[in-house]
Design a protein around this motif. Structure first.
Motif, PDB file in Angstrom:
ATOM      1  N   PHE A 184       0.817  -1.207   0.000  1.00  0.00           N
ATOM      2  CA  PHE A 184       0.000   0.000   0.000  1.00  0.00           C
ATOM      3  C   PHE A 184       0.856   1.264   0.000  1.00  0.00           C
ATOM      4  O   PHE A 184       0.319   2.371  -0.018  1.00  0.00           O
ATOM      5  N   ALA A 185       2.161   1.091   0.023  1.00  0.00           N
ATOM      6  CA  ALA A 185       3.047   2.247   0.028  1.00  0.00           C
ATOM      7  C   ALA A 185       3.056   2.907  -1.350  1.00  0.00           C
ATOM      8  O   ALA A 185       2.991   2.238  -2.381  1.00  0.00           O
ATOM      9  N   GLU A 186       3.165   4.220  -1.357  1.00  0.00           N
ATOM     10  CA  GLU A 186       3.222   4.974  -2.605  1.00  0.00           C
ATOM     11  C   GLU A 186       4.679   5.135  -3.026  1.00  0.00           C
ATOM     12  O   GLU A 186       5.544   5.443  -2.217  1.00  0.00           O
ATOM     13  N   THR A 187       4.961   4.891  -4.298  1.00  0.00           N
ATOM     14  CA  THR A 187       6.317   5.054  -4.810  1.00  0.00           C
ATOM     15  C   THR A 187       6.349   6.156  -5.856  1.00  0.00           C
ATOM     16  O   THR A 187       5.368   6.395  -6.563  1.00  0.00           O
ATOM     17  N   HIS A 188       7.464   6.816  -5.932  1.00  0.00           N
ATOM     18  CA  HIS A 188       7.674   7.886  -6.907  1.00  0.00           C
ATOM     19  C   HIS A 188       9.028   7.661  -7.559  1.00  0.00           C
ATOM     20  O   HIS A 188      10.052   7.608  -6.861  1.00  0.00           O
ATOM     21  N   GLU A 189       9.065   7.485  -8.868  1.00  0.00           N
ATOM     22  CA  GLU A 189      10.323   7.252  -9.562  1.00  0.00           C
ATOM     23  C   GLU A 189      10.975   8.581  -9.906  1.00  0.00           C
ATOM     24  O   GLU A 189      10.383   9.449 -10.549  1.00  0.00           O
ATOM     25  N   VAL A 190      12.210   8.718  -9.494  1.00  0.00           N
ATOM     26  CA  VAL A 190      12.967   9.954  -9.712  1.00  0.00           C
ATOM     27  C   VAL A 190      13.794   9.822 -10.995  1.00  0.00           C
ATOM     28  O   VAL A 190      14.560   8.871 -11.143  1.00  0.00           O
TER      29      VAL A 190
END
Length: 254
Positions: free
Chosen positions: A42-48
């Motif tokens: 359920f964790a949100e990920t953001h690709e840099v």
């Protein structure tokens, strides 16, 4: 909690730091993609995506607040390869933004800053030891070659020293632990990443020694033995100054 995934480069890390402020993330962690395993579905990920303009803006701000010495200290944390290096660097940047007129890297009452100071001492000591303990071997192709296995990723930190000191000869230093090296061709220093065959050759470099190198090593080992004074031998002190993990690459210890 938002997880920012970056490409493990220093520029990528600074881009991630920039985006923490850009998107106003609060509960956040920064992790190199290669080290990421999704434990919380359920964790949100953001690709840099590494952005030099963003990383340069972070560097400029850090230089204003901490000076070049402060940036160098954060780079030592990066090269330490600590599992929590991203958290420590982000913590330092946040602390710096909140206290722009204070040299926060002297704020040892802050646990993260104190840990950064300890890391800098350890990485700095390893860098210094590499300058003292690296031994070059002359190979059959007239290239001087050295192999190392430092505790930290200090190879990028020592390249300038060797370029300046051995500017008149071709040389190569290879990190057996991290599988990459630097090579100097009398003009430039470049990083290289060998294939498996080359890697095996580097591990067994003795078979490619120049005949002159073989004679030199015998002479140096004989000199080292003959000049040693048995009655004054202090192995405890010796191992403090020259830890045993470095012995296998010292010619006089063969």
């Amino acid at each position: 909690m938002t997880t920012l995934l970056y490409d493990s480069t220093f520029e990528g890390l600074l881009t991630a730091v920039f985006e923490v402020f850009e998107y106003k993330y609060d509960a956040v962690e920064i992790i190199a993609k290669e080290n990421y395993t999704q434990e919380n579905f359920f964790a949100e990920t953001h690709e840099v995506i590494t952005n030099i303009e963003k990383s340069d803006r972070v560097l400029k701000k850090l230089e204003e607040n901490l000076g070049k010495e402060g940036i160098s200290q954060l780079m030592l944390v990066y090269f330490s390869e600590r599992k929590d290096l991203e958290r420590l660097i982000l913590s330092a940047v946040r602390h710096s933004i909140n206290h722009p007129k204070q040299n926060i890297l002297k704020d040892f009452g802050n646990d993260d800053i104190l840990e950064i100071s300890k890391i800098c001492r350890s990485v700095g000591r390893e860098r210094h030891r590499m300058l003292a303990f690296i031994r070059f071997e002359l190979l059959q192709d007239e290239m001087y070659f050295a192999k190392i296995e430092p505790d930290f990723n200090v190879l990028p930190l020592i390249q300038k020293h060797f370029k300046d000191r051995y500017a008149d000869q071709k040389w190569m230093i290879f990190d057996l632990k991290r599988h990459f090296g630097i090579i100097y061709d009398l003009k430039n220093v470049e990083f290289f990443f060998p294939d498996e065959t080359q890697l095996q050759n580097f591990r067994n470099s003795e078979q490619f020694h120049h005949e002159e190198e073989k004679n030199y090593q015998k002479l140096w080992q004989r000199y080292f033995i003959k000049t040693g004074i048995t009655a004054r031998k202090n192995m405890k002190l010796h191992t403090q100054l020259v830890p045993k993990r470095y012995w296998k690459y010292l010619t006089e210890k063969f």
